[in-house]
Design an enzyme around this catalytic site. Structure first.
Site, short mmCIF file in Angstrom:
data_model
loop_
_atom_site.label_atom_id
_atom_site.label_comp_id
_atom_site.label_asym_id
_atom_site.label_seq_id
_atom_site.Cartn_x
_atom_site.Cartn_y
_atom_site.Cartn_z
N HIS A 23 -1.43 9.57 2.05
CA HIS A 23 -0.29 8.96 1.99
C HIS A 23 -0.10 9.01 0.58
CE1 HIS A 23 -0.35 8.30 6.51
NE2 HIS A 23 -0.01 9.31 6.29
N CYS A 74 11.36 7.45 -11.69
CA CYS A 74 12.54 7.53 -11.46
C CYS A 74 13.63 8.41 -9.94
CB CYS A 74 13.32 7.71 -12.31
SG CYS A 74 15.02 7.34 -13.02
N ASP A 132 -4.00 1.85 -1.30
CA ASP A 132 -4.68 0.56 -2.04
C ASP A 132 -5.30 0.71 -2.96
OD1 ASP A 132 -6.70 -0.42 0.67
OD2 ASP A 132 -7.47 1.06 0.00
N PRO A 175 -13.83 -1.31 15.64
CA PRO A 175 -14.29 -2.33 16.87
C PRO A 175 -13.29 -2.09 18.03
CG PRO A 175 -13.44 -3.07 15.30
CD PRO A 175 -13.15 -1.58 14.79
N1 APR Z 1 -13.63 -1.54 10.69
C1 APR Z 1 -13.19 -1.05 11.10
N2 APR Z 1 -11.62 -0.25 11.91
C2 APR Z 1 -10.94 -2.02 11.86
C3 APR Z 1 -11.68 -2.47 11.49
C4 APR Z 1 -12.86 -3.69 10.63
N3 APR Z 1 -13.31 -4.50 9.91
N4 APR Z 1 -10.42 -4.02 11.55
C5 APR Z 1 -9.20 -3.74 12.36
N5 APR Z 1 -10.34 -1.86 12.36
C6 APR Z 1 -8.99 -0.81 13.07
C7 APR Z 1 -8.37 -1.22 14.47
O1 APR Z 1 -8.71 -1.25 15.78
C8 APR Z 1 -7.34 0.28 14.56
O2 APR Z 1 -7.67 0.89 15.24
O3 APR Z 1 -8.51 -0.29 12.29
C9 APR Z 1 -7.19 0.49 12.63
C10 APR Z 1 -6.32 0.11 12.12
O4 APR Z 1 -5.05 1.20 12.75
P1 APR Z 1 -3.60 1.21 11.80
O5 APR Z 1 -3.40 -0.60 11.13
O6 APR Z 1 -2.80 1.76 12.86
O7 APR Z 1 -4.16 2.27 10.94
P2 APR Z 1 -3.86 3.58 10.28
O8 APR Z 1 -4.48 4.18 11.45
O9 APR Z 1 -4.52 3.65 9.11
O10 APR Z 1 -2.12 4.23 10.44
C11 APR Z 1 -1.73 5.12 9.88
O11 APR Z 1 0.33 4.88 10.00
O12 APR Z 1 1.84 2.82 9.90
C12 APR Z 1 0.95 3.72 9.11
O13 APR Z 1 1.50 4.69 6.67
C13 APR Z 1 0.89 3.56 7.50
O14 APR Z 1 -0.84 4.87 6.70
C14 APR Z 1 -1.18 3.88 7.76
C15 APR Z 1 -0.55 5.11 8.47
#
Ligand code: APR
Length: 245
Positions: A119, A127, A104, A216
């Site tokens: 990533h 292309c 992002d 959290p």
């Molecule tokens: N502050 C800190 N952590 C948070 C908050 C917050 N406000 N809100 C949610 N979380 C935590 C959740 O508890 C969870 O453990 O953020 C985490 C989000 O987990 P994912 O959605 O699995 O994200 P991520 O670990 O980055 O995913 C890895 O998966 O789909 C692929 O390529 C995508 O980069 C991504 C990868």
């Protein structure tokens, strides 16, 4: 909670080579939903939408979802206090590098410079027929059934990594270098469910790093490599630590 915040601030102040590893959770307070958990995108969409072959062979089916998931969400997302504090610590030479799974660009928008994008990112399109045809996102017409190369009309692919795609070698090498050098790694907002990205904190741990986790909820790191878990949202935890730095 105050004990953990105090302990974290002490570790951060005494760190020789502090690094930060971030996942989707750090951008939740900027309005970008995570992938997993209660409000996770993968509860609404099938993760195979991010499969590389599916994009290449049926872009007209996949593109509308990718556009909505990433570009529409990102377009008005701005950095939150967590991104800003990390950038502040980097300019104060406290943080040496950030390894992010996020595409992002919010770390960079907050002013962070040493950002390793494991990533890739959402800034460019390449292309699929002529790799020399490379375009900034703003040069691509988003209103076609799928994004087409402005030069030759073929399908163009976003510069982030799809499932089944190789991690950019420079990101992989740079992350590994940081994981061997770091003596304290702050792991923020990641379930740790996607490899090889999730291997980075493990590699840091194997090299003797102290792992501070800000989340959290619990993650795959919490009961395995985390030394200090701050069960709090990223911006609140980092603001409280920042007051003690
Ligand atoms: N502050 C800190 N952590 C948070 C908050 C917050 N406000 N809100 C949610 N979380 C935590 C959740 O508890 C969870 O453990 O953020 C985490 C989000 O987990 P994912 O959605 O699995 O994200 P991520 O670990 O980055 O995913 C890895 O998966 O789909 C692929 O390529 C995508 O980069 C991504 C990868």
């Amino acid at each position: 909670m105050n004990n953990e915040i105090k302990a974290a601030s002490e570790r951060i102040k005494s760190a020789q080579h502090l690094t930060v590893f971030t996942g989707a959770g750090i951008s939740v307070e900027s309005g970008i939903p995570p992938f997993r958990g209660e409000s996770g995108l993968w509860n609404k969409y099938d993760p195979s939408i991010l499969d590389l072959n599916r994009y290449l062979y049926s872009p007209e089916e996949v593109w509308p979802v990718i556009k909505q998931l990433f570009y529409d969400f990102f377009s008005n997302a701005t950095p939150n206090d967590a991104h800003r504090i990390i950038a502040k610590w980097e300019s104060a030479k406290i943080v040496k590098a950030i390894i992010t799974q996020n595409i992002d660009n919010l770390h960079q928008s907050a002013g962070s410079k040493e950002v390793i994008e494991f990533h890739g990112n959402s800034n460019y399109f390449t292309c699929t027929e002529n790799s020399s045809h490379l375009f900034a996102t703003g040069e691509i017409n988003f209103n076609n059934s799928f994004p087409k190369c402005p030069k030759c009309g073929h399908l163009v692919k976003p510069s982030f990594i799809f499932f089944g795609e190789q991690i950019p070698s420079e990101a992989f090498t740079a992350s590994s270098f940081q994981a061997t050098k770091t003596d304290v790694m702050i792991v923020i907002g990641s379930t740790g469910e996607v490899v090889p990205a999730a291997n980075v904190p493990w590699e840091a741990k194997r090299n003797g790093a102290y792992i501070i986790e800000i989340n959290p909820d619990i993650s795959t790191f919490t009961h395995s490599i985390t030394d200090l878990h701050i069960k709090e949202k990223a911006s609140k935890a980092l603001s409280q630590i920042d007051n003690l730095i």
